[in-house]
Design an enzyme around this catalytic site. Structure first.
Site, PDB file in Angstrom:
ATOM      1  CG  ASP A  51      56.526  37.873 -14.931  1.00  0.00           C
ATOM      2  OD1 ASP A  51      55.893  38.596 -14.101  1.00  0.00           O
ATOM      3  OD2 ASP A  51      57.751  37.500 -15.031  1.00  0.00           O
ATOM      4  CG  ASP A 188      63.379  39.462 -15.311  1.00  0.00           C
ATOM      5  OD1 ASP A 188      62.443  39.941 -15.830  1.00  0.00           O
ATOM      6  OD2 ASP A 188      63.462  39.772 -13.988  1.00  0.00           O
TER       7      ASP A 188
HETATM    8  P1  NG1 Z   1      62.926  43.230 -12.528  1.00  0.00           P
HETATM    9  O1  NG1 Z   1      62.783  44.421 -13.125  1.00  0.00           O
HETATM   10  O2  NG1 Z   1      64.113  42.471 -12.928  1.00  0.00           O
HETATM   11  O3  NG1 Z   1      62.884  43.601 -11.207  1.00  0.00           O
HETATM   12  C1  NG1 Z   1      60.621  41.889 -12.029  1.00  0.00           C
HETATM   13  C2  NG1 Z   1      60.641  40.558 -11.881  1.00  0.00           C
HETATM   14  C3  NG1 Z   1      59.606  39.958 -13.325  1.00  0.00           C
HETATM   15  C4  NG1 Z   1      58.524  40.967 -13.684  1.00  0.00           C
HETATM   16  C5  NG1 Z   1      58.826  42.128 -13.456  1.00  0.00           C
HETATM   17  C6  NG1 Z   1      57.360  43.041 -13.431  1.00  0.00           C
HETATM   18  C7  NG1 Z   1      61.811  38.821 -10.920  1.00  0.00           C
HETATM   19  C8  NG1 Z   1      63.437  38.203 -10.970  1.00  0.00           C
HETATM   20  N1  NG1 Z   1      61.664  39.855 -11.910  1.00  0.00           N
HETATM   21  O4  NG1 Z   1      61.760  42.223 -13.068  1.00  0.00           O
HETATM   22  O5  NG1 Z   1      59.607  38.729 -13.485  1.00  0.00           O
HETATM   23  O6  NG1 Z   1      57.591  40.167 -12.819  1.00  0.00           O
HETATM   24  O7  NG1 Z   1      59.144  42.544 -12.361  1.00  0.00           O
HETATM   25  O8  NG1 Z   1      56.761  42.809 -14.732  1.00  0.00           O
HETATM   26  O9  NG1 Z   1      61.250  38.396 -10.310  1.00  0.00           O
END
Ligand code: NG1
Ligand code: ADP
Length: 454
Positions: A51, A188
């Protein structure tokens, strides 16, 4: 308005839970809340760590969520309490608060959402008192932190009588976690607001838009938590990957004669070169070497000093990183971006072996996360192996990784024996046994963030 987060009555099936949250509010603040904001966690089915490179992802909301039972007031203070006693009460003046990026306390995530909305509206707004309850497993890749951020933003908006469309508030929230030092952006917060019960979503960025993805009938998606916690804001793994992707973009841009300073995302490089996703794998092969790049080498290639690199490319917690794997990270991103569209095509075309195809794509995604992006964990790899032996057609880490959850596609009529076998092989007889009920569960596409009233 149809495009705004809905304001509806508490759903009858959730009445008991909301009564309990209301009672917790009443006992703490000696009054009743006037509304509840809720924002759910998500499971990403495919499209990991792309993303922030500008590529589409394919998540769905889960049932587990964060709720803010709220009562606005005119005290110019924000007062937050949490039903989980491990999280201390917090109160701040609305006029002046700071968010510490070196100390990711729970209330700092809420303040991120509140600050984002304040800045967007250009007003401090009014204060409120709230009781927070969250059921999203934490630091497990199911986006508990973003649910908290989005829920706080929605609370701030509604408490002040402001309105925003789902897209607008998702956009605001997508930048909020930067206040706490996380460089991520997008998935997210987008799924949190744009989710719809019964359908997964393909989400594209810049501009933000989403498409329904109907999952094959007979396919069940099961989440299993490795119980290895990985906190993004407390470690630098996540930001190092973001920076490696930026550097890969810039090194390839420079090699192709482009003005590299303005280019930060692998997706923007593809656009500038006017090539297809698969062609980008050829550019990676041509330009990048497999050995890690030292910081000196990167500076030499780009023709900048270490200080200049810090301002063009690095983030606060990657200033001392000395080694960057550019070939591996870029190869993962371009191949994963392609798998997302293949996944969607299978869901659209509904071939007879659709479930098996989705499984293959999910397993290929896991292998790429494990081997090229190096964002898995040995326990998570062994959980994925157990899921495959237990009858999954495909299984992969979901979310940021370095621990957290796996998501598996399982034929719906095989879910019971699948759950029994994974429980027996990963949880029983270990320290994880007591957590199995909240760690191993089937999931259905849930709904988006909403305001509930009594
Ligand atoms: P999570 O799983 O919430 O730590 C994080 C990023 C997403 C995406 C994923 C990997 C944030 C808030 N969330 O998710 O946007 O990059 O890792 O696909 O930075
Ligand atoms: P995730 O992948 O779940 O988003 P992060 O490590 O980014 O994981 O964020 C987890 C942090 O979010 C927790 O350590 C906590 O500070 C905060 N958090 C998540 N859910 C809650 C909750 N229900 N109550 C309080 N804080 C929460």
């Amino acid at each position: 308005m149809a495009d705004n987060p809905p304001v509806v009555g508490v759903p009858p099936e959730s009445r008991e839970r909301y009564d309990a949250i209301k009672a917790a509010f009443k006992s703490k603040f000696d009054a009743n809340p006037t509304f509840y904001a809720r924002a759910s966690g998500r499971v990403n089915l495919i499209g990991e760590h792309i993303d922030y490179c500008g590529y589409a992802v394919l998540p769905m909301a889960i049932e587990q969520d964060v709720v803010f039972a709220t009562r606005p007031n005119d005290s110019a203070k924000i007062t937050m309490s949490n039903t989980n006693p491990k999280y201390p009460d917090f109160e701040t003046d609305i006029e002046s608060f700071t968010i510490s990026s070196s100390d990711p306390q729970w209330y700092n995530y809420a303040l991120c959402g509140i600050k984002g909305v304040m800045e967007h509206m250009g007003s401090k707004g009014r204060g409120f008192t709230c009781m927070v309850e969250g059921t999203v497993p934490q630091s497990a890749g199911l986006s508990s932190s973003s649910s908290l951020v989005c829920c706080a933003a929605l609370t701030m908006m509604h408490a002040n009588g402001w309105t925003m469309s789902k897209k607008e508030i998702a956009d605001v929230c997508s930048h909020c976690e930067h206040y706490i030092g996380t460089e991520g952006v997008g998935m997210d917060q987008a799924i949190c607001f744009m989710a719809q019960r019964g359908t997964a979503k393909l989400i594209e960025f810049n501009p933000l838009r989403s498409m329904d993805v109907e999952l094959p009938e007979g396919a069940a998606f099961v989440i299993s938590n490795s119980c290895v916690e990985a906190n993004k804001a407390a470690t630098s793994h996540f930001n190092i990957r973001v920076v490696e992707c930026r550097l890969a973009t810039q090194v390839m841009a420079k090699a192709r004669g482009l003005e590299w300073r303005g280019l930060k995302r692998l997706g923007d490089l593809q656009q500038q070169l006017g090539l297809g996703q698969k062609d980008m794998l050829g550019v990676v092969e041509d330009v990048l070497h497999q050995e890690p790049y030292s910081k000196d080498e990167v500076c030499q290639i780009l023709g900048v000093t270490a200080d200049e690199l810090a301002s063009t490319t690095l983030s606060a917690n990657t200033l001392t990183t000395q080694s960057f794997k550019l070939y591996q990270r870029a190869s993962h991103v371009y191949s994963e971006a392609n798998r997302v569209w293949q996944f969607k095509a299978v869901c659209d075309d509904k071939p007879t072996n659709g479930m098996e195809r989705l499984g293959e794509l999910m397993s290929a995604s896991h292998a790429s996360c494990r081997d090229l992006y190096e964002c898995s964990h040995p326990d998570l790899d062994s959980l994925v192996d157990i899921c495959m032996k237990a009858g999954a057609l495909g299984s992969r880490l979901t979310g940021a990784g370095w621990g957290g959850c796996a998501v598996s596609v399982v034929p719906a009529d095989q879910v019971k024996p699948f759950l029994a076998r994974v429980k027996e092989e990963y949880y029983d007889g270990t320290s994880r046994q007591s957590q199995v009920a909240s760690s191993l569960f089937g999931t259905q596409p849930g709904g988006g963030a909403a305001i509930y009233t009594d």
